[in-house]
Write an enzyme that holds these catalytic residues in place. Structure first.
Site, PDB file in Angstrom:
ATOM      1  N   GLU A 105       0.819  -1.213   0.000  1.00  0.00           N
ATOM      2  CA  GLU A 105       0.000   0.000   0.000  1.00  0.00           C
ATOM      3  C   GLU A 105       0.847   1.255   0.000  1.00  0.00           C
ATOM      4  O   GLU A 105       1.980   1.254   0.465  1.00  0.00           O
ATOM      5  CB  GLU A 105      -0.869   0.016   1.264  1.00  0.00           C
ATOM      6  CG  GLU A 105      -1.854  -1.118   1.288  1.00  0.00           C
ATOM      7  CD  GLU A 105      -2.705  -1.110   2.539  1.00  0.00           C
ATOM      8  OE1 GLU A 105      -2.695  -0.119   3.290  1.00  0.00           O
ATOM      9  OE2 GLU A 105      -3.392  -2.124   2.756  1.00  0.00           O
ATOM     10  N   CYS A 143      -2.190   1.648   8.303  1.00  0.00           N
ATOM     11  CA  CYS A 143      -1.338   0.613   7.707  1.00  0.00           C
ATOM     12  C   CYS A 143      -2.041  -0.716   7.513  1.00  0.00           C
ATOM     13  O   CYS A 143      -2.602  -1.279   8.432  1.00  0.00           O
ATOM     14  CB  CYS A 143      -0.142   0.343   8.617  1.00  0.00           C
ATOM     15  SG  CYS A 143       0.394   1.751   9.549  1.00  0.00           S
TER      16      CYS A 143
HETATM   17  N1  SAH Z   1       8.084   0.089  10.918  1.00  0.00           N
HETATM   18  C1  SAH Z   1       8.209   1.508  10.997  1.00  0.00           C
HETATM   19  C2  SAH Z   1       7.391   2.274   9.992  1.00  0.00           C
HETATM   20  C3  SAH Z   1       6.000   1.842   9.656  1.00  0.00           C
HETATM   21  S1  SAH Z   1       4.664   2.273  10.680  1.00  0.00           S
HETATM   22  C4  SAH Z   1       7.922   1.990  12.400  1.00  0.00           C
HETATM   23  O1  SAH Z   1       7.635   1.178  13.254  1.00  0.00           O
HETATM   24  O2  SAH Z   1       8.078   3.164  12.662  1.00  0.00           O
HETATM   25  C5  SAH Z   1       4.549   4.011  10.717  1.00  0.00           C
HETATM   26  C6  SAH Z   1       3.998   4.533  12.031  1.00  0.00           C
HETATM   27  O3  SAH Z   1       2.618   4.190  12.202  1.00  0.00           O
HETATM   28  C7  SAH Z   1       4.736   3.971  13.235  1.00  0.00           C
HETATM   29  O4  SAH Z   1       4.956   4.995  14.172  1.00  0.00           O
HETATM   30  C8  SAH Z   1       3.738   2.971  13.762  1.00  0.00           C
HETATM   31  O5  SAH Z   1       3.979   2.666  15.110  1.00  0.00           O
HETATM   32  C9  SAH Z   1       2.432   3.679  13.507  1.00  0.00           C
HETATM   33  N2  SAH Z   1       1.249   2.847  13.546  1.00  0.00           N
HETATM   34  C10 SAH Z   1       1.101   1.548  13.212  1.00  0.00           C
HETATM   35  N3  SAH Z   1      -0.166   1.138  13.401  1.00  0.00           N
HETATM   36  C11 SAH Z   1      -0.837   2.203  13.872  1.00  0.00           C
HETATM   37  C12 SAH Z   1      -2.191   2.402  14.278  1.00  0.00           C
HETATM   38  N4  SAH Z   1      -3.075   1.419  14.240  1.00  0.00           N
HETATM   39  N5  SAH Z   1      -2.531   3.634  14.698  1.00  0.00           N
HETATM   40  C13 SAH Z   1      -1.628   4.642  14.740  1.00  0.00           C
HETATM   41  N6  SAH Z   1      -0.350   4.500  14.383  1.00  0.00           N
HETATM   42  C14 SAH Z   1       0.046   3.293  13.962  1.00  0.00           C
END
Ligand code: SAH
Length: 344
Positions: A89, A332
């Site tokens: 995505e 995500c």
């Molecule tokens: N793996 C990397 C980047 C991808 S996620 C990381 O962990 O940073 C990008 C951001 O979205 C990260 O801060 C992650 O913790 C956050 N994230 C993932 N799922 C989420 C959700 N359900 N609600 C809010 N933020 C979320």
């Protein structure tokens, strides 16, 4: 899979094509087409037989748009298909200063964060640099049609995957997008759950992208209950690697903090978060949690503001991130999940 030419730098492409007997000016022509997302069959300044020969051996584009969901607020979610059929995505956001694309770096993810939908099925594979570039190329073609030649100006490496778990390809991509798409490191943010050795490596290799740390709790014992990587990477080490990154790059660091009810928005969380981030330039981005049937609950607007106020009063630089694309499964992994489950 055929060799993907957008995986190559301009110099590597010239050398690959020179092995095929092509002169340098052909490599220049092809490089330009590739970065515009044009397939061999439409490379009109090449002889037909050359186009056919190239397409037998190589592929020109690393990703194609399979599905598009457009939000009322202007956010667009893409489902991209890779050449082997895997799906990832990307999310396009329009801000006052231009377009930002949220790019995926892996198919799936092996970090296992409890609140995140991207990692539910684990890691399928790493994306190559050319596939990540393919996400930008597709988005550029889409925007350019809709918005008179506009382009992606900023990139956030915050789609599915952990960028620092795919270090070599992600850093190659950062270089490729600089030369092929003219997006410099100041326009790129890299988000990580805190793989400290690779944060230090980024610093040592003189990268200057904006580093974003997914912290979500300042306490190891709490953090590890939602982020399994917390077993290996302790908060204190994550913060010291971020300081090191700041010292080397001069770039302010961003701490990402998804507010979860009853979990990380207490007074003591605010105090400890402030203590950890007070002695280097650091901005805290509070994120409303997107619901992903994880059982974890976000906070309401009032609770979010109260936590923001606590941090502000402690002197932190802090804002609440605006939530975009809620009506199109902005979080995500959600669009892919619905598509794969047959609900789209
Ligand atoms: N793996 C990397 C980047 C991808 S996620 C990381 O962990 O940073 C990008 C951001 O979205 C990260 O801060 C992650 O913790 C956050 N994230 C993932 N799922 C989420 C959700 N359900 N609600 C809010 N933020 C979320």
């Amino acid at each position: 899979m055929k060799r993907l030419l957008t995986d190559l730098t301009k110099e590597q492409l010239a050398s690959e094509l020179s092995d095929e007997g092509l002169p340098k000016y052909r490599a220049e022509q092809i490089y330009k087409w590739l970065n515009d997302g044009v397939d061999f069959s439409a490379m009109t300044n090449l002889p037909k037989e050359l186009r056919a020969r190239l397409s037998e051996k190589y592929s020109a584009i690393g990703a194609e748009i399979v599905k598009i969901a457009e939000s009322k607020d202007g956010t667009v979610k893409f489902l991209f298909g890779l050449n082997d059929g895997n799906l990832i995505e990307g999310v396009l956001m329009k801000y006052k200063y231009g377009y930002t694309l949220c790019v995926s770096t892996q198919v799936g993810c092996r970090m296992g964060c409890a609140f995140c939908a991207s990692g539910r099925d684990g890691l399928l594979r790493n994306l190559t640099a050319g596939e990540m570039l393919g996400e930008i190329i597709c988005a550029d073609r889409y925007i350019s049609e809709k918005d008179h030649g506009a382009r992606v100006g900023n990139i956030v490496l915050m789609g599915s995957g952990e960028p620092l778990d795919n270090y070599d390809n992600v850093t190659s991509f950062i270089k490729l997008v600089g030369s092929g798409k003219n997006i410099g490191q100041r326009g790129i943010s890299l988000s990580t759950c805190g793989l400290t050795e690779n944060i230090r490596r980024l610093a040592d290799e003189n990268f200057s992208v904006t580093l974003c740390l997914s912290l979500h709790s300042p306490f190891d014992d709490r953090r590890v209950t939602v982020m399994p990587t917390g077993r290996k990477y302790k908060v204190s080490d994550i913060i010291s690697s971020a300081k090191y990154y700041f010292e080397k790059s001069g770039r302010r660091v961003i701490v990402e903090y998804a507010m979860m009810r009853g979990f990380n928005t207490r007074e003591e969380d605010a105090r400890e978060l402030r203590r950890l981030t007070r002695d280097f330039p650091c901005h805290i981005n509070l994120i409303p949690l997107n619901d992903t049937d994880s059982g974890l609950k976000g906070v309401n607007g009032k609770e979010a503001k109260a936590f923001l106020k606590m941090l502000t009063e402690l002197g932190a630089s802090v804002t609440i991130r605006r939530s975009l694309g809620e009506d199109i499964e902005g979080a995500c992994g959600q669009l892919k999940r619905r598509y794969v489950d047959g609900n789209l």
